[in-house]
Design a protein around this motif. Structure first.
Motif, PDB file in Angstrom:
ATOM      1  N   PRO A   1      52.049  38.462  45.761  1.00 35.94           N
ATOM      2  CA  PRO A   1      50.745  38.005  46.245  1.00 35.94           C
ATOM      3  C   PRO A   1      49.586  38.634  45.482  1.00 35.94           C
ATOM      4  O   PRO A   1      49.696  39.746  44.967  1.00 35.94           O
ATOM      5  N   ALA A   2      48.469  37.906  45.434  1.00 34.00           N
ATOM      6  CA  ALA A   2      47.238  38.466  44.888  1.00 34.00           C
ATOM      7  C   ALA A   2      46.804  39.616  45.786  1.00 34.00           C
ATOM      8  O   ALA A   2      47.099  39.631  46.984  1.00 34.00           O
ATOM      9  N   SER A   3      46.100  40.572  45.238  1.00 38.54           N
ATOM     10  CA  SER A   3      45.659  41.711  46.040  1.00 38.54           C
ATOM     11  C   SER A   3      44.558  41.283  47.007  1.00 38.54           C
ATOM     12  O   SER A   3      43.848  40.295  46.772  1.00 38.54           O
ATOM     13  N   ILE A   4      44.426  42.036  48.080  1.00 43.55           N
ATOM     14  CA  ILE A   4      43.354  41.770  49.037  1.00 43.55           C
ATOM     15  C   ILE A   4      42.002  41.855  48.335  1.00 43.55           C
ATOM     16  O   ILE A   4      41.119  41.031  48.580  1.00 43.55           O
ATOM     17  N   ASP A   5      41.832  42.813  47.444  1.00 40.32           N
ATOM     18  CA  ASP A   5      40.546  42.965  46.756  1.00 40.32           C
ATOM     19  C   ASP A   5      40.212  41.745  45.902  1.00 40.32           C
ATOM     20  O   ASP A   5      39.055  41.327  45.835  1.00 40.32           O
ATOM     21  N   GLN A   6      41.217  41.145  45.250  1.00 36.17           N
ATOM     22  CA  GLN A   6      40.974  39.959  44.431  1.00 36.17           C
ATOM     23  C   GLN A   6      40.528  38.778  45.293  1.00 36.17           C
ATOM     24  O   GLN A   6      39.577  38.081  44.957  1.00 36.17           O
ATOM     25  N   VAL A   7      41.222  38.547  46.391  1.00 36.63           N
ATOM     26  CA  VAL A   7      40.889  37.403  47.247  1.00 36.63           C
ATOM     27  C   VAL A   7      39.586  37.679  48.001  1.00 36.63           C
ATOM     28  O   VAL A   7      38.792  36.762  48.229  1.00 36.63           O
ATOM     29  N   HIS A   8      39.344  38.942  48.329  1.00 34.66           N
ATOM     30  CA  HIS A   8      38.076  39.298  48.973  1.00 34.66           C
ATOM     31  C   HIS A   8      36.902  38.957  48.058  1.00 34.66           C
ATOM     32  O   HIS A   8      35.864  38.461  48.520  1.00 34.66           O
ATOM     33  N   ALA A   9      37.025  39.208  46.763  1.00 35.67           N
ATOM     34  CA  ALA A   9      35.953  38.873  45.817  1.00 35.67           C
ATOM     35  C   ALA A   9      35.660  37.372  45.842  1.00 35.67           C
ATOM     36  O   ALA A   9      34.494  36.952  45.828  1.00 35.67           O
ATOM     37  N   LEU A  10      36.706  36.557  45.912  1.00 30.48           N
ATOM     38  CA  LEU A  10      36.538  35.113  46.017  1.00 30.48           C
ATOM     39  C   LEU A  10      35.864  34.757  47.346  1.00 30.48           C
ATOM     40  O   LEU A  10      34.945  33.925  47.390  1.00 30.48           O
TER      41      LEU A  10
END
Length: 97
Positions: free
Chosen positions: A79-88
């Motif tokens: 999975p993508a990291s929480i930080d990556q998806v949070h940025a989106l």
């Protein structure tokens, strides 16, 4: 994104259902990591075996009377990291009316 107005009761019910679902998944051995960023709530679910393809990271938030949720399913490296998806999710939230 939902254009259906979000009510305090609906928000509370949705949060309760989300916590209940998270607990059920944990009991089944799913690894769940959750993190809140103020208005934005994110989680990553890591499933095993044949269900691994359904792993992913999700973020959502309420702004005014609207709600959005974005999920990125796992790729070959997990999975993508929480930080990556949070940025989106931050970008989506900033563009909501």
């Amino acid at each position: 994104m939902s254009s259906t107005p979000v009510t305090p009761e609906g928000k509370a019910r949705g949060e309760a259902k989300g916590k209940d679902a998270e607990e059920k998944l944990k009991k089944q051995g799913v690894k769940v990591e959750a993190k809140d960023f103020g208005a934005i709530k994110c989680s990553t679910m890591k499933l095993q075996g044949a269900m691994a393809a359904f792993s992913g990271t999700n973020c959502g938030a309420v702004k005014g009377g609207q709600f959005f949720s974005v999920m990125v399913t796992a790729g070959p490296n997990g999975p993508a990291s929480i930080d990556q998806v949070h940025a989106l999710a931050e970008k989506i939230l900033s563009r909501m009316p």
